[in-house]
Design an enzyme around this catalytic site. Sequence first.
Site, PDB file in Angstrom:
ATOM      1  N   ASP A 131       1.179  -1.004  -0.149  1.00  0.00           N
ATOM      2  CA  ASP A 131      -0.058  -0.007  -0.147  1.00  0.00           C
ATOM      3  C   ASP A 131       1.043   1.166   0.071  1.00  0.00           C
ATOM      4  O   ASP A 131       1.726   1.363   0.381  1.00  0.00           O
ATOM      5  CB  ASP A 131      -0.900  -0.329   1.434  1.00  0.00           C
ATOM      6  N   ARG A 181      -0.838  -0.556  -8.861  1.00  0.00           N
ATOM      7  CA  ARG A 181      -2.401  -0.036  -8.391  1.00  0.00           C
ATOM      8  C   ARG A 181      -2.351   1.072  -8.360  1.00  0.00           C
ATOM      9  O   ARG A 181      -1.493   2.107  -7.484  1.00  0.00           O
ATOM     10  CB  ARG A 181      -2.065  -0.602  -6.978  1.00  0.00           C
TER      11      ARG A 181
HETATM   12  C1  LIG Z   1      -8.246  -1.970  -4.191  1.00  0.00           C
HETATM   13  C2  LIG Z   1      -7.966  -0.444  -3.362  1.00  0.00           C
HETATM   14  C3  LIG Z   1      -6.427  -0.470  -2.459  1.00  0.00           C
HETATM   15  C4  LIG Z   1      -5.934   1.204  -2.018  1.00  0.00           C
HETATM   16  N1  LIG Z   1      -4.969   1.421  -1.343  1.00  0.00           N
HETATM   17  C5  LIG Z   1      -4.382   2.514  -1.501  1.00  0.00           C
HETATM   18  C6  LIG Z   1      -3.458   2.681  -1.345  1.00  0.00           C
HETATM   19  O1  LIG Z   1      -2.483   1.577  -1.386  1.00  0.00           O
HETATM   20  N2  LIG Z   1      -4.008   4.281  -0.366  1.00  0.00           N
HETATM   21  C7  LIG Z   1      -4.163   5.469  -0.779  1.00  0.00           C
HETATM   22  O2  LIG Z   1      -3.547   5.868  -0.494  1.00  0.00           O
HETATM   23  N3  LIG Z   1      -5.511   4.704  -1.373  1.00  0.00           N
HETATM   24  C8  LIG Z   1      -5.498   3.712  -1.900  1.00  0.00           C
HETATM   25  N4  LIG Z   1      -7.247   3.129  -2.207  1.00  0.00           N
HETATM   26  C9  LIG Z   1      -8.221   4.271  -2.130  1.00  0.00           C
HETATM   27  C10 LIG Z   1      -7.740   5.396  -2.418  1.00  0.00           C
HETATM   28  O3  LIG Z   1      -7.026   6.137  -3.073  1.00  0.00           O
HETATM   29  C11 LIG Z   1      -9.009   5.745  -3.171  1.00  0.00           C
HETATM   30  O4  LIG Z   1      -9.230   6.914  -1.856  1.00  0.00           O
HETATM   31  C12 LIG Z   1     -10.345   5.451  -2.988  1.00  0.00           C
HETATM   32  O5  LIG Z   1     -10.593   4.480  -3.399  1.00  0.00           O
HETATM   33  C13 LIG Z   1     -11.654   6.616  -3.518  1.00  0.00           C
HETATM   34  O6  LIG Z   1     -11.273   7.108  -4.643  1.00  0.00           O
HETATM   35  P1  LIG Z   1     -12.496   6.472  -5.530  1.00  0.00           P
HETATM   36  O7  LIG Z   1     -11.024   5.971  -6.731  1.00  0.00           O
HETATM   37  O8  LIG Z   1     -12.930   5.344  -5.021  1.00  0.00           O
HETATM   38  O9  LIG Z   1     -13.714   7.290  -6.195  1.00  0.00           O
HETATM   39  P2  LIG Z   1     -13.413   9.228  -5.397  1.00  0.00           P
HETATM   40  O10 LIG Z   1     -13.173  10.406  -6.542  1.00  0.00           O
HETATM   41  O11 LIG Z   1     -13.058   8.931  -4.372  1.00  0.00           O
HETATM   42  O12 LIG Z   1     -15.368   8.696  -5.907  1.00  0.00           O
HETATM   43  C14 LIG Z   1     -16.400   8.676  -6.930  1.00  0.00           C
HETATM   44  C15 LIG Z   1     -16.951   7.993  -6.763  1.00  0.00           C
HETATM   45  O13 LIG Z   1     -17.084   6.357  -6.479  1.00  0.00           O
HETATM   46  C16 LIG Z   1     -17.508   6.305  -5.337  1.00  0.00           C
HETATM   47  N5  LIG Z   1     -16.755   5.493  -4.467  1.00  0.00           N
HETATM   48  C17 LIG Z   1     -15.612   6.312  -4.048  1.00  0.00           C
HETATM   49  N6  LIG Z   1     -15.605   5.728  -2.573  1.00  0.00           N
HETATM   50  C18 LIG Z   1     -16.154   4.954  -2.168  1.00  0.00           C
HETATM   51  C19 LIG Z   1     -17.273   4.906  -0.981  1.00  0.00           C
HETATM   52  N7  LIG Z   1     -16.442   4.921  -0.231  1.00  0.00           N
HETATM   53  N8  LIG Z   1     -18.519   3.992  -0.460  1.00  0.00           N
HETATM   54  C20 LIG Z   1     -18.954   4.084  -2.102  1.00  0.00           C
HETATM   55  N9  LIG Z   1     -18.941   4.733  -2.931  1.00  0.00           N
HETATM   56  C21 LIG Z   1     -17.759   5.018  -3.624  1.00  0.00           C
HETATM   57  C22 LIG Z   1     -18.695   7.041  -5.775  1.00  0.00           C
HETATM   58  O14 LIG Z   1     -19.673   6.957  -5.931  1.00  0.00           O
HETATM   59  C23 LIG Z   1     -18.250   8.276  -5.521  1.00  0.00           C
HETATM   60  O15 LIG Z   1     -18.785   9.033  -5.926  1.00  0.00           O
HETATM   61  C24 LIG Z   1      -7.463   2.019  -2.562  1.00  0.00           C
HETATM   62  C25 LIG Z   1      -8.274   1.872  -3.084  1.00  0.00           C
HETATM   63  C26 LIG Z   1      -9.014   0.651  -3.740  1.00  0.00           C
HETATM   64  C27 LIG Z   1     -10.045   0.299  -4.895  1.00  0.00           C
END
Ligand SMILES: Cc1cc2nc3c(=O)[nH]c(=O)nc-3n(C[C@H](O)[C@H](O)[C@H](O)COP(=O)(O)OP(=O)(O)OC[C@H]3O[C@@H](n4cnc5c(N)ncnc54)[C@H](O)[C@@H]3O)c2cc1C
Length: 312
Positions: A131, A181
């Site tokens: 991560d 990732r």
């Molecule tokens: C598999 C995976 C591993 C990750 N690993 C890391 C990491 O190592 N380091 C790190 O900093 N971050 C990590 N993240 C988190 C990432 O950085 C984001 O904070 C998180 O994924 C929200 O961003 P988004 O791209 O989903 O969309 P966003 O721009 O936040 O949201 C866009 C849309 O996505 C949907 N959505 C997003 N989040 C949610 C939620 N929690 N519940 C419901 N709907 C939601 C909604 O429809 C929202 O309007 C990881 C995410 C994933 C999926």
Amino acid sequence: MLVRNFIFWLSTKKTLTDAIARRGMRYGFAKRFIAGQSLAEALEASHELNRDGRSVSLNHLGENVTTLDGAVGVKDGYIEMVHELDRKGLDGNISIKLTQLGLDIGRDTCQKLTEEIIAEAARLGRTIEMDMEGSAYTDATLEIFEATRRQYDNVALAVQAYLYRSAQDLERLAPLHPKIRLVKGAYREPAKIAYQKKSDVDANYRRLLDRLLGGEFFPAIATHDPKMLEDARARLRERGLTDGRYEFQMIYGVRRDLQQQLREEGHALRIYVPFGTEWCPYFMRRLSERPANCWFVLRSLVAESFGGTKES
Ligand SMILES: Cc1cc2nc3c(=O)[nH]c(=O)nc-3n(C[C@H](O)[C@H](O)[C@H](O)COP(=O)(O)OP(=O)(O)OC[C@H]3O[C@@H](n4cnc5c(N)ncnc54)[C@H](O)[C@@H]3O)c2cc1C
């Protein structure tokens, strides 16, 4: 934005998160996003996800372990997780956080413990995904990743689209041909180093994705954003990239409708499965990403208190 920042700030307050943690599992609202408190529960959840055609990445929740004994215990726990995945024949790997493995104690200690996990995982044919944490750890994480990747094929890294530096970091990593990732980034970072507006983060996500799809990386497209997913699908089609050359990743319990859709379309999908007793800061970061999830929690609390249904 104000609500997001407020919930994120609350997630850093230990007395509050401990108080929530005492109630969360009892009332069940945390179960939507956390696979359980024990490895056995996480393995059970992984089994079900595998049955639905999804692979998993297990993450034992917790951050910033500051004693050597603690970090060694975390390392042993991760090795046990790799063994259990193997013993149960599950389709999955492990996600680790370097601050759990003593990064605050010292880089060398952390690298040594990380290497032990990677070496054991390599022996069993499993991958370890690192991560990416807050910006105070980006340099050290990259350095440890590079050092281990030079020795082992089975190690991957998360890169955050909100950081200005990420495009350069990808250039630096390209010669290692790693699995990356791509995430937007989950921490609060200042404007000096990170895009603040969603539209800017999204634009950078698209640029970095283009770079990742260029052939030197194995891209893991980690987002729940319907627009990013649509763009990613279009890019995969344009480039004729077929299964086995990329994967999508999503978080346990988040946008299960989109998870289902990706599977129905035949895309490889890995679910990040968090478990453990220290789940509250993680849980609150998920709430801060989508304040509407707070309503889900409140509805669950009311429903459970009065004997109604739990699901939204
Ligand atoms: C598999 C995976 C591993 C990750 N690993 C890391 C990491 O190592 N380091 C790190 O900093 N971050 C990590 N993240 C988190 C990432 O950085 C984001 O904070 C998180 O994924 C929200 O961003 P988004 O791209 O989903 O969309 P966003 O721009 O936040 O949201 C866009 C849309 O996505 C949907 N959505 C997003 N989040 C949610 C939620 N929690 N519940 C419901 N709907 C939601 C909604 O429809 C929202 O309007 C990881 C995410 C994933 C999926």
